[in-house]
Design a protein around this motif. Sequence first.
Motif, PDB file in Angstrom:
ATOM      1  N   GLY A   1       2.345  14.068   3.251  1.00 19.78           N
ATOM      2  CA  GLY A   1       1.295  13.060   3.340  1.00 19.78           C
ATOM      3  C   GLY A   1       0.723  12.598   2.025  1.00 19.78           C
ATOM      4  O   GLY A   1      -0.268  11.862   2.011  1.00 19.78           O
ATOM      5  N   THR A   2       1.314  12.993   0.890  1.00 18.70           N
ATOM      6  CA  THR A   2       0.799  12.561  -0.407  1.00 18.70           C
ATOM      7  C   THR A   2       1.507  11.310  -0.924  1.00 18.70           C
ATOM      8  O   THR A   2       1.191  10.824  -2.002  1.00 18.70           O
ATOM      9  CB  THR A   2       0.946  13.688  -1.449  1.00 18.70           C
ATOM     10  N   LEU A   3       2.460  10.809  -0.160  1.00 21.72           N
ATOM     11  CA  LEU A   3       3.208   9.610  -0.534  1.00 21.72           C
ATOM     12  C   LEU A   3       3.503   8.841   0.746  1.00 21.72           C
ATOM     13  O   LEU A   3       3.805   9.433   1.784  1.00 21.72           O
ATOM     14  CB  LEU A   3       4.511  10.018  -1.228  1.00 21.72           C
ATOM     15  N   ASP A   4       3.388   7.495   0.680  1.00 20.40           N
ATOM     16  CA  ASP A   4       3.594   6.678   1.872  1.00 20.40           C
ATOM     17  C   ASP A   4       5.065   6.337   2.116  1.00 20.40           C
ATOM     18  O   ASP A   4       5.523   6.322   3.261  1.00 20.40           O
ATOM     19  CB  ASP A   4       2.811   5.353   1.754  1.00 20.40           C
ATOM     20  N   LEU A   5       5.762   6.044   1.038  1.00 22.67           N
ATOM     21  CA  LEU A   5       7.084   5.443   1.156  1.00 22.67           C
ATOM     22  C   LEU A   5       7.892   5.857  -0.067  1.00 22.67           C
ATOM     23  O   LEU A   5       7.327   6.089  -1.133  1.00 22.67           O
ATOM     24  CB  LEU A   5       6.922   3.917   1.192  1.00 22.67           C
ATOM     25  N   GLY A   6       9.209   5.948   0.073  1.00 25.20           N
ATOM     26  CA  GLY A   6       9.984   6.328  -1.095  1.00 25.20           C
ATOM     27  C   GLY A   6      11.448   5.980  -0.976  1.00 25.20           C
ATOM     28  O   GLY A   6      11.989   5.845   0.132  1.00 25.20           O
ATOM     29  N   PHE A   7      12.080   5.810  -2.132  1.00 25.37           N
ATOM     30  CA  PHE A   7      13.532   5.696  -2.195  1.00 25.37           C
ATOM     31  C   PHE A   7      14.056   7.110  -2.420  1.00 25.37           C
ATOM     32  O   PHE A   7      13.688   7.773  -3.390  1.00 25.37           O
ATOM     33  CB  PHE A   7      13.961   4.788  -3.341  1.00 25.37           C
ATOM     34  N   ALA A   8      14.919   7.563  -1.537  1.00 23.99           N
ATOM     35  CA  ALA A   8      15.369   8.943  -1.623  1.00 23.99           C
ATOM     36  C   ALA A   8      16.648   9.112  -0.833  1.00 23.99           C
ATOM     37  O   ALA A   8      17.070   8.234  -0.092  1.00 23.99           O
ATOM     38  CB  ALA A   8      14.296   9.892  -1.075  1.00 23.99           C
ATOM     39  N   THR A   9      17.253  10.274  -1.014  1.00 21.59           N
ATOM     40  CA  THR A   9      18.307  10.702  -0.104  1.00 21.59           C
ATOM     41  C   THR A   9      17.632  11.522   0.987  1.00 21.59           C
ATOM     42  O   THR A   9      16.582  12.126   0.761  1.00 21.59           O
ATOM     43  CB  THR A   9      19.348  11.555  -0.833  1.00 21.59           C
ATOM     44  N   VAL A  10      18.173  11.523   2.167  1.00 22.96           N
ATOM     45  CA  VAL A  10      17.542  12.203   3.298  1.00 22.96           C
ATOM     46  C   VAL A  10      18.434  13.355   3.734  1.00 22.96           C
ATOM     47  O   VAL A  10      19.627  13.163   3.973  1.00 22.96           O
ATOM     48  CB  VAL A  10      17.319  11.227   4.468  1.00 22.96           C
ATOM     49  N   SER A  11      17.852  14.537   3.844  1.00 20.69           N
ATOM     50  CA  SER A  11      18.626  15.724   4.226  1.00 20.69           C
ATOM     51  C   SER A  11      18.057  16.337   5.504  1.00 20.69           C
ATOM     52  O   SER A  11      17.790  17.533   5.581  1.00 20.69           O
ATOM     53  CB  SER A  11      18.608  16.753   3.089  1.00 20.69           C
ATOM     54  N   GLY A  12      17.807  15.509   6.483  1.00 25.15           N
ATOM     55  CA  GLY A  12      17.367  16.009   7.782  1.00 25.15           C
ATOM     56  C   GLY A  12      15.943  16.518   7.822  1.00 25.15           C
ATOM     57  O   GLY A  12      15.624  17.398   8.620  1.00 25.15           O
ATOM     58  N   THR A  13      15.049  16.001   6.970  1.00 28.36           N
ATOM     59  CA  THR A  13      13.658  16.431   6.995  1.00 28.36           C
ATOM     60  C   THR A  13      12.989  15.961   8.275  1.00 28.36           C
ATOM     61  O   THR A  13      12.988  14.768   8.584  1.00 28.36           O
ATOM     62  CB  THR A  13      12.897  15.881   5.774  1.00 28.36           C
ATOM     63  N   ARG A  14      12.400  16.888   9.024  1.00 27.82           N
ATOM     64  CA  ARG A  14      11.763  16.529  10.292  1.00 27.82           C
ATOM     65  C   ARG A  14      10.500  15.705  10.050  1.00 27.82           C
ATOM     66  O   ARG A  14       9.801  15.893   9.075  1.00 27.82           O
ATOM     67  CB  ARG A  14      11.420  17.787  11.084  1.00 27.82           C
ATOM     68  N   GLY A  15      10.228  14.800  10.975  1.00 30.50           N
ATOM     69  CA  GLY A  15       9.019  13.991  10.899  1.00 30.50           C
ATOM     70  C   GLY A  15       9.146  12.762  10.029  1.00 30.50           C
ATOM     71  O   GLY A  15       8.164  12.047   9.827  1.00 30.50           O
TER      72      GLY A  15
ATOM     73  N   PRO B   1      23.995   8.163  -0.834  1.00 24.31           N
ATOM     74  CA  PRO B   1      23.226   7.187  -0.054  1.00 24.31           C
ATOM     75  C   PRO B   1      21.782   7.123  -0.541  1.00 24.31           C
ATOM     76  O   PRO B   1      21.164   8.151  -0.827  1.00 24.31           O
ATOM     77  CB  PRO B   1      23.309   7.750   1.370  1.00 24.31           C
ATOM     78  N   VAL B   2      21.251   5.925  -0.643  1.00 21.41           N
ATOM     79  CA  VAL B   2      19.849   5.729  -1.020  1.00 21.41           C
ATOM     80  C   VAL B   2      19.141   5.090   0.176  1.00 21.41           C
ATOM     81  O   VAL B   2      19.555   4.032   0.660  1.00 21.41           O
ATOM     82  CB  VAL B   2      19.711   4.831  -2.262  1.00 21.41           C
ATOM     83  N   SER B   3      18.104   5.745   0.649  1.00 26.79           N
ATOM     84  CA  SER B   3      17.385   5.269   1.828  1.00 26.79           C
ATOM     85  C   SER B   3      15.924   5.016   1.500  1.00 26.79           C
ATOM     86  O   SER B   3      15.364   5.592   0.563  1.00 26.79           O
ATOM     87  CB  SER B   3      17.472   6.296   2.970  1.00 26.79           C
ATOM     88  N   LEU B   4      15.316   4.139   2.283  1.00 23.26           N
ATOM     89  CA  LEU B   4      13.874   3.952   2.251  1.00 23.26           C
ATOM     90  C   LEU B   4      13.311   4.898   3.307  1.00 23.26           C
ATOM     91  O   LEU B   4      13.739   4.872   4.464  1.00 23.26           O
ATOM     92  CB  LEU B   4      13.531   2.504   2.575  1.00 23.26           C
ATOM     93  N   VAL B   5      12.368   5.755   2.913  1.00 27.23           N
ATOM     94  CA  VAL B   5      11.902   6.845   3.774  1.00 27.23           C
ATOM     95  C   VAL B   5      10.399   6.742   3.971  1.00 27.23           C
ATOM     96  O   VAL B   5       9.655   6.434   3.034  1.00 27.23           O
ATOM     97  CB  VAL B   5      12.251   8.210   3.143  1.00 27.23           C
ATOM     98  N   TRP B   6       9.930   7.016   5.191  1.00 29.15           N
ATOM     99  CA  TRP B   6       8.504   7.018   5.505  1.00 29.15           C
ATOM    100  C   TRP B   6       8.243   8.005   6.638  1.00 29.15           C
ATOM    101  O   TRP B   6       9.180   8.517   7.252  1.00 29.15           O
ATOM    102  CB  TRP B   6       8.013   5.612   5.852  1.00 29.15           C
ATOM    103  N   ARG B   7       6.978   8.284   6.930  1.00 27.73           N
ATOM    104  CA  ARG B   7       6.641   9.224   7.992  1.00 27.73           C
ATOM    105  C   ARG B   7       6.775   8.570   9.362  1.00 27.73           C
ATOM    106  O   ARG B   7       6.281   7.457   9.571  1.00 27.73           O
ATOM    107  CB  ARG B   7       5.205   9.755   7.836  1.00 27.73           C
ATOM    108  N   GLN B   8       7.402   9.271  10.270  1.00 21.81           N
ATOM    109  CA  GLN B   8       7.450   8.792  11.644  1.00 21.81           C
ATOM    110  C   GLN B   8       6.040   8.736  12.208  1.00 21.81           C
ATOM    111  O   GLN B   8       5.225   9.616  11.962  1.00 21.81           O
ATOM    112  CB  GLN B   8       8.293   9.734  12.517  1.00 21.81           C
TER     113      GLN B   8
END
Length: 297
Positions: free
Chosen positions: A140-154, A267-274
Amino acid sequence: MELRHLSAFVAVAEELHFGRAAARLHMTQPPLSQQIRQLEKDLGVALFERNTRSVQLTAAGRTFLGPARDALAAAAVARRAARAAGRGEVGAVSLGFAGASSAVTLPVLTRAVAAELPGVEMTLRGPWYSGEPTGRIAEGTLDLGFATVSGTRGLASRLVRRDRLMVALADVHPLAGRSEIELAELAGERFVAFPAGRGSEVRELFVSSCLDAGFMPTVVQEAPDSFSLLAMVGAGVGIALVVEAAQSIRLDHVTFVPLAEPAPVLPVSLVWRQGDDSAVLRAVLDLAEQVLPTPAD
């Protein structure tokens, strides 16, 4: 005192005629007169001098007119601001990025937000290694990010880029003039790389790709960021496997050569909290879909 009472007062004060003021406010004259009487009762002063032929402001009415206009203007600004916030047109979004792997995507999104959503303040956080933004978004300390995703829940994500690995070499290296390089050809080379165990997906992909090619890479020195990494390459310390976006870092004595296909891809993804229901975040995500569409396979 209500805003409708102030609107009624300003209309009568400017028209100096109850009939014209009522027509301007799209109402009949009796309720308009009632609102003026209620306002005068609340203030404890008469605002108008009335007779059968004219309506005039009293001294109190003339003094009250300016502040009443200011209050209505401030209310209109507040109303517009609230509606804009509800549509996601104003607000703030923190955006994390991961060094060279965001070099292409980051300016595309930030420039689009500046042009299309000028009321949105983008706070950039980074650069980090490519795996780091996901943890910060999840906590919850960041809203949005460019990152790789490794199955982080939520977390929710959308792929925006596939970044192939390339070989970065000193311009005097024997392989520097090649049009492409087979990964297995690098088995005897000395490598510089990002630190292990720091969340660098580039480091993990580099090592796993070398193992798939039949060798364990020899890492002679580690670098904290892409600039330092390429500076070491140019100095002849070793070669490196880097994402193709690293070519945006211009350094003398460094050249880039593609790996033969099929090259490893980050892979580069745009990531945010569900479940994040922020209107301003949704506006940025909608804009990102336009300017950074998911690449075709």
